[in-house]
Design an enzyme around this catalytic site. Structure first.
Site, short mmCIF file in Angstrom:
data_model
loop_
_atom_site.label_atom_id
_atom_site.label_comp_id
_atom_site.label_asym_id
_atom_site.label_seq_id
_atom_site.Cartn_x
_atom_site.Cartn_y
_atom_site.Cartn_z
N ARG A 15 -63.98 93.20 -33.39
CA ARG A 15 -63.27 92.38 -34.37
C ARG A 15 -63.31 90.91 -33.95
O ARG A 15 -63.61 90.59 -32.81
CB ARG A 15 -61.83 92.86 -34.51
CG ARG A 15 -61.68 94.19 -35.23
CD ARG A 15 -60.24 94.69 -35.20
NE ARG A 15 -59.84 95.13 -33.87
CZ ARG A 15 -58.63 95.62 -33.57
NH1 ARG A 15 -57.71 95.69 -34.50
NH2 ARG A 15 -58.35 96.02 -32.35
N LYS A 75 -57.20 91.06 -30.02
CA LYS A 75 -56.51 91.87 -29.00
C LYS A 75 -55.90 91.00 -27.93
O LYS A 75 -56.21 89.81 -27.78
CB LYS A 75 -57.49 92.87 -28.38
CG LYS A 75 -57.82 94.03 -29.30
CD LYS A 75 -56.58 94.77 -29.78
CE LYS A 75 -55.87 95.53 -28.68
NZ LYS A 75 -54.62 96.18 -29.17
N TYR A 94 -52.56 89.85 -31.18
CA TYR A 94 -51.75 90.99 -30.77
C TYR A 94 -51.50 90.89 -29.28
O TYR A 94 -52.42 90.57 -28.51
CB TYR A 94 -52.46 92.32 -31.07
CG TYR A 94 -52.51 92.68 -32.53
CD1 TYR A 94 -51.34 92.97 -33.24
CD2 TYR A 94 -53.72 92.76 -33.21
CE1 TYR A 94 -51.37 93.30 -34.58
CE2 TYR A 94 -53.77 93.10 -34.56
CZ TYR A 94 -52.59 93.36 -35.24
OH TYR A 94 -52.64 93.69 -36.57
N HIS A 96 -48.50 93.06 -27.50
CA HIS A 96 -47.95 94.33 -27.01
C HIS A 96 -47.48 94.20 -25.56
O HIS A 96 -47.81 95.00 -24.69
CB HIS A 96 -48.98 95.46 -27.14
CG HIS A 96 -49.41 95.71 -28.55
ND1 HIS A 96 -48.57 96.24 -29.50
CD2 HIS A 96 -50.61 95.50 -29.17
CE1 HIS A 96 -49.22 96.35 -30.66
NE2 HIS A 96 -50.45 95.90 -30.49
N GLU A 118 -47.69 91.40 -33.77
CA GLU A 118 -46.88 92.59 -34.03
C GLU A 118 -45.39 92.31 -34.11
O GLU A 118 -44.61 93.22 -34.46
CB GLU A 118 -47.15 93.66 -32.96
CG GLU A 118 -46.57 93.37 -31.59
CD GLU A 118 -47.50 92.55 -30.70
OE1 GLU A 118 -47.18 92.38 -29.50
OE2 GLU A 118 -48.54 92.07 -31.21
N ASP A 270 -50.54 101.56 -27.70
CA ASP A 270 -50.42 100.12 -27.46
C ASP A 270 -49.04 99.74 -26.97
O ASP A 270 -48.88 98.75 -26.24
CB ASP A 270 -50.73 99.33 -28.74
CG ASP A 270 -52.21 99.07 -28.93
OD1 ASP A 270 -52.93 99.00 -27.93
OD2 ASP A 270 -52.64 98.95 -30.09
#
Length: 362
Positions: A15, A75, A94, A96, A118, A270
């Site tokens: 991605r 990510k 993201y 996490h 998120e 995750d």
């Protein structure tokens, strides 16, 4: 503002933070965008396509991190990338962090302001930047689970939908949120017998109305989790508690009692996973077996369908990227409480209360 788009380096992650269409939106507003060489080549966006919409192509990742004021990723940054950030820089991706204290410490040390997709909210308290990837992961979980049920992968040799005269598989979905709902829809579409467990009766009522009586909805507690997990061919872990680690709903002892060749797909990995035996895996080595139960716990599931995932993610993130570029982090966060909710790290400190508490407890 100078916006940087590095190539992702996580295992089999294809991605990209900004598509050419998103870059065009930014350059047309007067912003400068620098994209790493071949950042999205694998999904059909070559350097020439980015250059045609006004982006400058950087030959190395280091150039991106050295120059950009705002860095857009997909990510969480790997530790080598964390070391490249600097004070005053803004990262939007993201994160996490609740399940990754090492990353949190590295980002704190760098001085970067880190905004997590998120934990950005909308006016209804939903998570609009997590939703598109939850949809993808939920749908993919059934594809992955179906393959893991094959004998060659250690599964029981069960076809999800069965055939005439042979019963279909029992699929149990823990959590009726976006990921769980999409998993249930896919499994039902393949003809499996599907049960969704959730602690919200209103949510179970919604699922019953939307997906119909073919879906079995059950209130989630220790007794019902045990009952349904033990008879499942495929268990989908789809529980989310925003900002913090996922609760461990299935114990090691319960996994040990599951049927031989059963499969667990833990979408919540995750955030640490909701199965006690779950541990992060990669697309390169996606599964492992414990007590004759196959575990699939890939931490970047949507990366396997990077073309679809990138477009879906950009649809959701672009308005926030534009706001950050136009107004800067201080003004944007002050004027938009939903974006402010996404700020996890600032000036070397974890400022998101739920994330801070989750990290402290690890």
């Amino acid at each position: 503002m100078l916006i940087g788009v590095p190539k992702e380096i996580k295992n089999h992650e294809y991605r990209v933070g900004l598509t050419p269409a998103s870059v065009l939106e930014l350059t047309s507003r007067g912003h400068d965008v620098i994209v790493e060489h071949n950042a999205a080549f694998e999904i059909g966006f070559d350097d020439e396509t980015y250059a045609a919409v006004g982006a400058r192509i950087a030959p190395t990742k280091a150039e991106i991190f050295e120059q950009a004021e705002l860095i857009i990723k997909v990510k969480e940054p790997q530790l080598a990338e964390c070391a490249m950030f600097r004070p005053g820089q803004v990262l939007f991706t993201y994160l996490h962090l609740a399940a990754d204290p090492a990353q949190a410490k590295a980002l704190m040390k760098s001085g970067v302001t880190a905004i997590a997709y998120e934990s950005v909210t909308d006016d209804q308290g939903h998570l609009p930047l997590l939703s598109p990837m939850s949809e993808v992961a939920g749908r993919m979980s059934i594809q992955a689970g179906a393959h893991c049920l094959e004998m060659i992968r250690g599964g029981s040799g069960t076809l999800l939908g069965g055939v005439p005269g042979v019963k279909a598989a029992q699929v149990v979905v823990l959590g009726g949120g976006i990921a769980g709902t999409n998993a249930a829809r896919m499994a039902m579409g393949l003809g499996a017998h599907v049960t969704v467990l959730d602690i919200s009766l209103p949510r179970l009522e919604e699922l019953d109305m939307v997906l119909g009586s073919a879906l079995n909805t059950v209130f989630s507690n220790k007794a019902t989790i045990e009952e349904y997990v033990l008879q499942a061919d495929l268990v989908i872990g789809a529980v989310l508690v925003p900002g913090t680690s996922a609760p461990k709903l299935v114990s090691k002892e319960l996994v040990k009692r599951m049927e031989r060749g059963a499969v667990i797909v833990d979408i919540a990995i995750d955030q640490g996973g909701c199965i006690a035996t779950s541990r992060p895996t990669t697309h390169e080595e996606p599964t492992y077996i414990i007590d004759e139960v196959v575990h699939y716990c890939v931490t970047n599931m949507p990366g396997a369908v990077a073309g679809t995932s990138t477009l879906a993610l950009n649809n959701a993130t672009l308005p926030f990227v534009v706001k950050l570029a136009d107004e800067g982090i201080e003004r944007a966060a002050k004027e938009d409480k939903n974006l402010a909710n996404g700020v996890n790290i600032k000036a070397g400190e974890v400022v998101h209360e739920v994330v801070r508490e989750a990290i402290r407890m690890l």
